[in-house]
Design an enzyme around this catalytic site. Structure first.
Site, PDB file in Angstrom:
ATOM      1  N   ASP A  17       0.859  -1.176   0.000  1.00 36.61           N
ATOM      2  CA  ASP A  17       0.000   0.000   0.000  1.00 36.61           C
ATOM      3  C   ASP A  17       0.902   1.235   0.000  1.00 36.61           C
ATOM      4  O   ASP A  17       2.077   1.172   0.366  1.00 36.61           O
ATOM      5  CB  ASP A  17      -0.900  -0.021   1.233  1.00 36.61           C
ATOM      6  CG  ASP A  17      -1.826   1.177   1.291  1.00 36.61           C
ATOM      7  OD1 ASP A  17      -2.407   1.540   0.255  1.00 36.61           O
ATOM      8  OD2 ASP A  17      -1.950   1.769   2.378  1.00 36.61           O
ATOM      9  N   ASP A  19      -0.183   4.993   0.990  1.00 37.47           N
ATOM     10  CA  ASP A  19      -0.392   5.928   2.092  1.00 37.47           C
ATOM     11  C   ASP A  19      -0.270   5.217   3.438  1.00 37.47           C
ATOM     12  O   ASP A  19      -1.011   4.278   3.719  1.00 37.47           O
ATOM     13  CB  ASP A  19      -1.774   6.584   1.973  1.00 37.47           C
ATOM     14  CG  ASP A  19      -1.923   7.371   0.680  1.00 37.47           C
ATOM     15  OD1 ASP A  19      -1.086   8.247   0.428  1.00 37.47           O
ATOM     16  OD2 ASP A  19      -2.875   7.096  -0.090  1.00 37.47           O
ATOM     17  N   GLY A  66      -7.868   3.304   2.951  1.00 35.52           N
ATOM     18  CA  GLY A  66      -7.698   2.280   1.930  1.00 35.52           C
ATOM     19  C   GLY A  66      -8.781   2.246   0.880  1.00 35.52           C
ATOM     20  O   GLY A  66      -8.621   1.597  -0.156  1.00 35.52           O
ATOM     21  N   ARG A  69     -12.341   7.500  -2.614  1.00 33.10           N
ATOM     22  CA  ARG A  69     -13.006   8.627  -1.958  1.00 33.10           C
ATOM     23  C   ARG A  69     -14.508   8.410  -1.860  1.00 33.10           C
ATOM     24  O   ARG A  69     -15.113   8.628  -0.810  1.00 33.10           O
ATOM     25  CB  ARG A  69     -12.726   9.933  -2.720  1.00 33.10           C
ATOM     26  CG  ARG A  69     -11.330  10.460  -2.543  1.00 33.10           C
ATOM     27  CD  ARG A  69     -11.239  11.925  -2.948  1.00 33.10           C
ATOM     28  NE  ARG A  69     -11.722  12.174  -4.291  1.00 33.10           N
ATOM     29  CZ  ARG A  69     -10.978  12.075  -5.377  1.00 33.10           C
ATOM     30  NH1 ARG A  69      -9.720  11.717  -5.284  1.00 33.10           N
ATOM     31  NH2 ARG A  69     -11.487  12.351  -6.562  1.00 33.10           N
ATOM     32  N   SER A 144      -5.809   6.207  -4.262  1.00 30.85           N
ATOM     33  CA  SER A 144      -5.690   7.640  -4.543  1.00 30.85           C
ATOM     34  C   SER A 144      -5.204   7.900  -5.957  1.00 30.85           C
ATOM     35  O   SER A 144      -4.266   7.256  -6.442  1.00 30.85           O
ATOM     36  CB  SER A 144      -4.735   8.291  -3.548  1.00 30.85           C
ATOM     37  OG  SER A 144      -4.462   9.628  -3.909  1.00 30.85           O
TER      38      SER A 144
END
Length: 257
Positions: A17, A19, A66, A69, A144
């Site tokens: 991942d 972020d 995760g 948005r 993202s």
């Protein structure tokens, strides 16, 4: 670092991942969500009173971290008993639709990036380089749409074999976490079967996705000072929980002399 007993060789590839694992950006995302949600919670509350602010730690981990948005906004609002029409992806920032709330978060995140750039964790580049020296290819994934640019700005693109971000997910129609589609696509780009690969995640939705995808090793990363997320990560399905990437590399792939 502890976890469930392992009886298989070290994974041949790693999907990480972005972020909170590679980039020190999870807190920026959480703050942007809080900014968006708190405005809307106050606006949607009757007379603007009696509303409970968004918890940027517990609720961020449980409902938002995760996820895309839209999915994150919908999950949190639903948990709070708020039903908004979905709206359209082009909705301007606001509180009238799920997409509008998501757009409000996006605006807050962009404002934060303009004020202070996101940086990579100190252990990220050395750990990726160590895996590369062991001929273990790595891919980064993120829901993202900013991930690829941020990874490149941090210089991590030089030690990654592939990046699958929100732009790629939208273009390819890949479902978001906790669906394993992002991870499975990344493993495919590495040319490695899921059972021969590891996933490293700090998000509960990501750990669940990796477990559903049949990955050989699912690692939860808990960078919090008091390791308060470890139990949650194990509960979501992690085999191991590590405090950082350097510890993970040494433990799973061994020291290099």
């Amino acid at each position: 670092m502890s976890g469930r007993p392992r009886s298989f060789p070290p994974p041949r590839g790693v999907v990480l991942d972005t972020d909170g694992v590679l980039l020190d950006s999870a807190a920026v995302h959480a703050a942007a969500w809080k900014s968006a949600f708190d405005v809307c919670l106050a606006e949607l509350a009757r007379d603007g009173e009696g509303w409970v602010p968004f918890d940027a730690d517990a609720e961020y981990r449980r409902f938002v971290d995760g996820r895309s948005r839209h999915d994150g906004a919908e999950a949190f609002l639903t948990a709070r008993g708020i039903r908004l029409p979905p709206g359209e992806p082009g909705d301007p920032p606001g509180c009238g639709t799920v997409w509008a709330v998501a757009a409000r978060k996006e605006a807050a995140f962009r404002e934060a990036l303009a004020a202070e750039p996101v940086t990579a964790f100190e252990d990220a580049a050395p750990a990726l380089a160590a895996l590369r020296s062991r001929r273990v290819p790595c891919a980064a994934v993120s829901a993202s749409r900013h991930a690829r640019a941020l990874i490149s700005a941090a210089g991590l693109d030089k030690v990654l074999a592939a990046v699958v971000d929100g732009e790629a997910a939208a273009r390819l129609g890949l479902a978001g976490k906790p669906d394993p589609a992002l991870f499975l696509h990344a493993a495919g780009l590495l040319g490695i079967r899921p059972g021969d690969a590891a996933v490293v995640e700090d998000a509960l939705a990501g750990v669940r996705a990796a477990r559903r995808g049949g990955f050989g090793l699912v690692v939860g990363l808990d960078r919090s000072p008091d390791r308060h997320a470890a139990g949650l990560l194990y509960g979501a399905g992690a085999d191991l929980v590590a405090p950082d990437l350097s510890t993970l590399v040494r433990t799973v792939w061994g020291e290099r002399g």
